[in-house]
Design a protein around this motif. Structure first.
Motif, PDB file in Angstrom:
ATOM      1  N   ASN A   1     -30.697  51.717  26.575  1.00 17.51           N
ATOM      2  CA  ASN A   1     -29.966  50.519  27.017  1.00 17.51           C
ATOM      3  C   ASN A   1     -30.567  49.859  28.253  1.00 17.51           C
ATOM      4  O   ASN A   1     -29.865  49.511  29.189  1.00 17.51           O
ATOM      5  CB  ASN A   1     -28.503  50.875  27.325  1.00 17.51           C
ATOM      6  N   LEU A   2     -31.861  49.691  28.210  1.00 16.84           N
ATOM      7  CA  LEU A   2     -32.562  49.159  29.378  1.00 16.84           C
ATOM      8  C   LEU A   2     -32.454  47.636  29.441  1.00 16.84           C
ATOM      9  O   LEU A   2     -32.791  46.941  28.485  1.00 16.84           O
ATOM     10  CB  LEU A   2     -34.030  49.574  29.308  1.00 16.84           C
ATOM     11  N   SER A   3     -31.939  47.158  30.559  1.00 10.68           N
ATOM     12  CA  SER A   3     -31.948  45.709  30.797  1.00 10.68           C
ATOM     13  C   SER A   3     -32.639  45.469  32.124  1.00 10.68           C
ATOM     14  O   SER A   3     -32.551  46.289  33.029  1.00 10.68           O
ATOM     15  CB  SER A   3     -30.529  45.148  30.867  1.00 10.68           C
ATOM     16  N   PHE A   4     -33.308  44.352  32.227  1.00 14.19           N
ATOM     17  CA  PHE A   4     -34.060  44.095  33.455  1.00 14.19           C
ATOM     18  C   PHE A   4     -34.224  42.607  33.683  1.00 14.19           C
ATOM     19  O   PHE A   4     -34.407  41.836  32.746  1.00 14.19           O
ATOM     20  CB  PHE A   4     -35.448  44.750  33.341  1.00 14.19           C
ATOM     21  N   ASN A   5     -34.090  42.207  34.946  1.00 12.50           N
ATOM     22  CA  ASN A   5     -34.475  40.846  35.309  1.00 12.50           C
ATOM     23  C   ASN A   5     -35.271  40.902  36.594  1.00 12.50           C
ATOM     24  O   ASN A   5     -35.076  41.787  37.423  1.00 12.50           O
ATOM     25  CB  ASN A   5     -33.248  39.950  35.476  1.00 12.50           C
ATOM     26  N   TYR A   6     -36.215  39.974  36.721  1.00  5.96           N
ATOM     27  CA  TYR A   6     -37.038  39.945  37.927  1.00  5.96           C
ATOM     28  C   TYR A   6     -36.216  39.428  39.099  1.00  5.96           C
ATOM     29  O   TYR A   6     -35.318  38.611  38.915  1.00  5.96           O
ATOM     30  CB  TYR A   6     -38.276  39.062  37.712  1.00  5.96           C
TER      31      TYR A   6
ATOM     32  N   VAL B   1     -32.549  47.315  25.702  1.00  4.99           N
ATOM     33  CA  VAL B   1     -33.620  47.892  24.893  1.00  4.99           C
ATOM     34  C   VAL B   1     -33.442  49.401  24.794  1.00  4.99           C
ATOM     35  O   VAL B   1     -33.229  50.062  25.818  1.00  4.99           O
ATOM     36  CB  VAL B   1     -34.993  47.583  25.537  1.00  4.99           C
ATOM     37  N   SER B   2     -33.488  49.940  23.586  1.00  5.57           N
ATOM     38  CA  SER B   2     -33.408  51.394  23.402  1.00  5.57           C
ATOM     39  C   SER B   2     -34.426  51.824  22.356  1.00  5.57           C
ATOM     40  O   SER B   2     -34.582  51.151  21.329  1.00  5.57           O
ATOM     41  CB  SER B   2     -32.015  51.813  22.913  1.00  5.57           C
ATOM     42  N   PHE B   3     -35.141  52.891  22.625  1.00  5.77           N
ATOM     43  CA  PHE B   3     -36.029  53.483  21.621  1.00  5.77           C
ATOM     44  C   PHE B   3     -36.487  54.846  22.105  1.00  5.77           C
ATOM     45  O   PHE B   3     -36.328  55.185  23.290  1.00  5.77           O
ATOM     46  CB  PHE B   3     -37.235  52.577  21.320  1.00  5.77           C
TER      47      PHE B   3
END
Ligand code: ATP
Ligand code: MG
Length: 616
Positions: A357-362, A373-375
């Motif tokens: 469960n990755l989320s990211f913003n600069y 995002v998961s994998f």
């Protein structure tokens, strides 16, 4: 004079901090201090000698230094010249000790600051470099540090030497005629007020000049680095104009600074000489029963005062400048380094990557570049990441070695959160070939065996080069592995640079290999060779390949398709083709790239545009 700019307290803090760097050199500092005391003590002595000269003129010949203990019997005619020379020798010794040892102190300080700045560059987070242009960072190391010398050497020198001169001269004046001196003292505040007036302006101006300097360096370095683009796109006029504007701004600011300094000094001169004329008047009125020699010595000593006072008033400008430089230096030194709070260290990981469960913003942008995002990639698997430009592939790759900090979700390597590893240990498990290859102005061999790999035996380097299919061109270079590659590898072709970067990653032999479009600028022939090489290197390690070449992708254990920060499809080549959606259209485009048709059916014009760009 002591009023240091708009915020006296914080300026003082900066200055104290600057001085705290001098602590280890306090011994040298003490020697120089003694030197300046010696120098300053010679000032009233010079005036005093005059007294005896004038006395020698007015008193009968054969008169002696009757009122001085040791030399009481000495004839004035011989004593005055002798004393004069001795005083100047005394002054010279003081001057040497003071200047030389203070230079040692301040050059030591410069060295410390420069190294601290450079050291901080090595530990600042990536985001810092995204938001600070390199021209400013470089000019800080090159230019600001020398401005600090002003505050450290010149200002302290003047402060101690001239300050003590004032003190000694004043003491002498009080001793000679205290009434006269107290009257004179009344004039001093006027000089003081004038001196502090300009200091604020100086500080403001000099900060502006600094940023103007940074702009200049920035524009120049951009033009130097991008000179091919400048020439091929006819950017000469634009760059000339840009540099001209920036240079003129700089000149104007320097000029304004010079103007402030230039008006300030004569105005101060006017004040001091007006006070001198008042002094002459007072001397004539209040002479009492003093001899002509006394009065000449008094006037001489009083006349020696304005110079050190003026110099003292000017140090505020030097200090302002130095402080402005120190302020930005300390601002950089105070930047938090990359967070490195993890404690876990593994000798070698198996290379299992799990993203949850990755989320990211600069920083500074609300837009999520990665969105939930998961994998999972099992050890030894080779996974391809595809997707159109800007979909977040490189961002995802840069989060694994923690180049940026993410707030949402987790990245686990061998079941341990990347945040829990020490940075150094984490990065030792990952070999990364980025989209922009970075080479150093060094030999081919040293570029392959860089950093922790330095000192690797030559045969190992050659093996890595061979695996990266770099041997073929290295052997043809004039000095083989010892050929210098030029700044950022300019003497090599794009594909050659890429192969060196791959060789470097292969030599690192890390359990996790991340290749960000590493094969994009290779011709089909080299790519096929690299492909074979990669087949071997990926065999016993986890590999994440960000790629658009079919040959790379088709061999992958599975493929993830990214779109706008999300993984929209995953599966094997065949499975994804069968889905006939995102991947299928990307794939169709690849056939276009291969030259089947220029205007085949385009499901997504943006994708087409991207493939076209890449084809170039
Ligand atoms: P490409 O295939 O062109 O390399 P990509 O999929 O690798 O694209 P990223 O480099 O991950 O794309 O960029 C994703 C988004 O993040 C883009 O919209 C980009 O503008 C933004 N971005 C990338 N790097 C930074 C940065 N250092 N600071 C701010 N935003 C960034
Ligand atoms: Mg990218």
């Amino acid at each position: 004079m002591q009023q240091l700019g708009r915020k006296p307290v914080s300026s003082l803090k900066i200055y104290l901090r600057l001085l705290s760097y001098l602590r280890p050199m306090v011994g040298l500092f003490a020697i120089s201090l003694v030197g300046f005391v010696v120098f300053a003590s010679s000032q009233p002595l010079l005036a005093a000698v005059l007294k005896y000269f004038v006395d020698g003129l007015t008193l009968p010949s054969g008169s002696t230094f009757h009122d001085i203990p040791l030399v009481g019997k000495l004839d004035l005619a011989y004593g005055v010249p002798l004393l004069l020379v001795l005083i100047v020798v005394w002054q010279g010794i003081g001057s040497f000790l003071g200047n030389y040892y203070l230079a040692r102190v301040s050059l030591g300080l410069i060295n410390d600051l420069r190294r601290a700045l450079f050291e901080s560059l090595l530990h600042l987070p990536n985001a810092y470099f995204d938001h600070h242009n390199s021209g400013h960072l470089i000019s800080r190391i090159a230019y600001n540090v020398t401005m600090v010398t002003g505050a450290a050497t010149d200002a302290i020198k003047v402060f101690i030497r001239e300050g003590l001169s004032v003190v000694f001269l004043f003491g002498y004046l009080l001793w000679m005629n205290w009434k006269l001196t107290l009257v004179m003292l009344a004039i001093l505040p006027i000089i003081g007020v004038m001196a502090s007036g300009a200091s604020r302006k100086f500080r403001k101006q000099s900060r502006k000049i600094q940023s103007a300097m940074g702009d200049l360096t920035h524009i120049a370095s951009e033009t130097i680095q991008g000179y091919r683009v400048v020439r091929s796109f006819g950017g000469e006029n634009y760059e000339t104009q840009r540099f001209k504007t920036s240079s003129e701004v700089n000149t104007r600011k320097q000029l304004r600074m010079a103007k402030i300094a230039a008006t300030f000094t004569p105005a101060l001169q006017l004040v001091t000489f007006s006070s001198m004329s008042v002094l002459l008047l007072l001397v004539l009125l209040l002479r009492g029963n003093q001899t002509a020699g006394d009065l000449v010595a008094y006037i001489t000593a009083a006349g020696m005062l304005p110079k050190p006072i003026r110099q003292l008033s000017e140090i505020s400008a030097t200090i302002q400048k130095g402080l402005a430089g120190a302020e930005s230096i300390f601002a950089q030194l105070d930047e938090a380094p990359e967070t490195d709070n993890g404690r876990v260290e593994h000798d070698r990981v198996s290379g299992r990557i799990e993203v949850r469960n990755l989320s990211f913003n600069y920083q500074g942008s609300e837009q999520n570049v990665l969105d939930d995002v998961s994998f999972t990639i099992e050890p030894g698997q080779m996974v391809a990441l595809v997707g159109r430009s800007g979909s977040g592939k490189s961002t995802l790759a840069s989060l694994i070695p923690r180049f940026y900090h993410h707030w949402q979700g987790q990245i686990l390597i061998d079941g341990t959160d990347v945040e829990d590893y020490t940075l150094r240990n984490l990065r030792s498990h990952i070999a990364l070939v980025t989209q922009q290859t970075s080479l150093f102005n060094d030999t081919v061999a040293n570029n392959i065996a860089y950093g922790d790999l330095a000192g690797t035996p030559r045969p190992d380097i050659e093996k890595a080069a061979e695996a990266a299919y770099a041997r073929e061109f290295i052997d043809q270079l004039p000095a083989g592995y010892d050929t210098l590659v030029g700044e950022n590898g300019v003497l090599l072709s794009g594909g050659q640079r890429q192969r060196l970067a791959i060789a470097r990653a292969i030599l690192k032999d890390a359990p996790i290999l991340i290749l960000d479009e590493a094969t994009s600028s290779l011709d089909t022939e080299s790519e096929r060779h690299i492909q074979n090489a990669l087949d071997q290197v990926v065999a016993n390690r986890t590999t994440l390949v960000i790629a658009h070449r079919l040959s790379t992708i088709e061999k992958a254990d599975f493929i993830m398709v990214m779109d706008q920060g999300r993984i929209v499809e995953r599966g094997t080549h065949a499975e994804l083709l069968a889905l006939n959606n995102h991947y299928a259209s990307l794939h169709a485009m690849q056939f276009n790239d291969a030259g089947v048709s220029e205007d085949a059916a385009e499901p997504d014009p943006a994708l087409a545009q991207e493939s076209f760009t890449r084809l170039k």
